[in-house]
Design an enzyme around this catalytic site. Sequence first.
Site, PDB file in Angstrom:
ATOM      1  N   LYS A   1      43.321  56.580  63.748  1.00 33.17           N
ATOM      2  CA  LYS A   1      43.236  55.341  63.175  1.00 33.17           C
ATOM      3  C   LYS A   1      44.465  55.550  62.204  1.00 33.17           C
ATOM      4  O   LYS A   1      44.110  56.073  61.130  1.00 33.17           O
ATOM      5  CB  LYS A   1      42.071  54.716  62.829  1.00 33.17           C
TER       6      LYS A   1
ATOM      7  N   ASN B   1      33.261  48.551  58.658  1.00 27.32           N
ATOM      8  CA  ASN B   1      32.689  49.441  58.098  1.00 27.32           C
ATOM      9  C   ASN B   1      31.617  48.782  56.910  1.00 27.32           C
ATOM     10  O   ASN B   1      30.267  48.734  57.341  1.00 27.32           O
ATOM     11  CB  ASN B   1      33.296  50.381  57.397  1.00 27.32           C
ATOM     12  N   THR B   2      32.153  48.164  55.905  1.00 28.25           N
ATOM     13  CA  THR B   2      31.409  47.634  54.901  1.00 28.25           C
ATOM     14  C   THR B   2      30.406  46.583  55.366  1.00 28.25           C
ATOM     15  O   THR B   2      29.507  46.244  54.837  1.00 28.25           O
ATOM     16  CB  THR B   2      32.532  47.018  53.889  1.00 28.25           C
TER      17      THR B   2
ATOM     18  N   ALA C   1      38.796  44.972  59.625  1.00 22.82           N
ATOM     19  CA  ALA C   1      38.892  44.893  58.270  1.00 22.82           C
ATOM     20  C   ALA C   1      38.699  43.418  57.943  1.00 22.82           C
ATOM     21  O   ALA C   1      38.951  42.390  58.555  1.00 22.82           O
ATOM     22  CB  ALA C   1      40.019  45.189  57.503  1.00 22.82           C
ATOM     23  N   GLY C   2      37.654  43.112  57.089  1.00 22.04           N
ATOM     24  CA  GLY C   2      37.252  41.654  56.427  1.00 22.04           C
ATOM     25  C   GLY C   2      36.127  41.058  57.187  1.00 22.04           C
ATOM     26  O   GLY C   2      35.661  40.039  56.851  1.00 22.04           O
TER      27      GLY C   2
ATOM     28  N   GLY D   1      36.967  45.374  53.039  1.00 27.77           N
ATOM     29  CA  GLY D   1      35.818  45.343  52.387  1.00 27.77           C
ATOM     30  C   GLY D   1      35.585  43.811  51.834  1.00 27.77           C
ATOM     31  O   GLY D   1      34.575  43.667  50.974  1.00 27.77           O
TER      32      GLY D   1
END
Length: 257
Positions: free
Chosen positions: A99, A208-209, A186-187, A160
């Site tokens: 990645k 992830n977050t 992301a997001g 995040g």
Amino acid sequence: MPDKLKIGNREFTSRLIVGTGKYPDYETMVRALEASGTEIVTVAVRRVNLTDRSRESLLDYIDTEKYLILPNTAGCYTAEDAIRTAFLAREAGMCEMVKLEVIGDEKTLFPDTEQLIKAAEYLVKEGFTVLPYTNDDPVVAKKLEDVGCAAVMPLAAPIGSGLGIRNPYNLKIILEQSNVPVIVDAGVGTASDAAIAMELGCDGVLMNTGIAGAKDPVLMAEAMKQAVEAGRKAFLAGRIPKKLYATASSPLDGTFF
């Protein structure tokens, strides 16, 4: 036939890719990965000890028989740094898939697209299967595909942020023009964000977050799994067209009893 996600020469049943950072502890991370049903987990190369394996490491808690470890170049701000990090991961025994992140701004964590394309082109020539984190710019996405990336991973919103998909129209353009998988990266903040991405036709979602930062990461991981699956099924099924006025759901002609 099984609905597989194909990236390079590999195939996966799950379309959810999960990160390994920000969990309160390793035990929670392990349980969340299991609940998510993922087959690919991302690991930030710069945040793990690859030289002294006698010390406790994140990698000790990831079952490599169950998950493919996808190294990422998080924290790199130049093409050269990202390339060096990718080679370090491969030399440490991780897979050739990477990645690729090249950050351009410390506050927003938006990518430096010029450096990203430069790094991607070099790594592809060196035999890497490159999955680049990029912005939702269709022009940049096409350039990354043209240099040989195995997928493109446009952001839904800043890393995040949990804001969800801010520009579905750009994503639609990227999807229309792409001949490689499009994976939203992301997001994503909650299950509905993941479902929307899949309903648009995206091939997968990386997060992830959204999981690790939830009050209950394990339960959120399960919710994300179900959202990705439901969104994919809805896309394949084909939604009804949107209409301004009502349409009767029961036929108005024929025999009534």
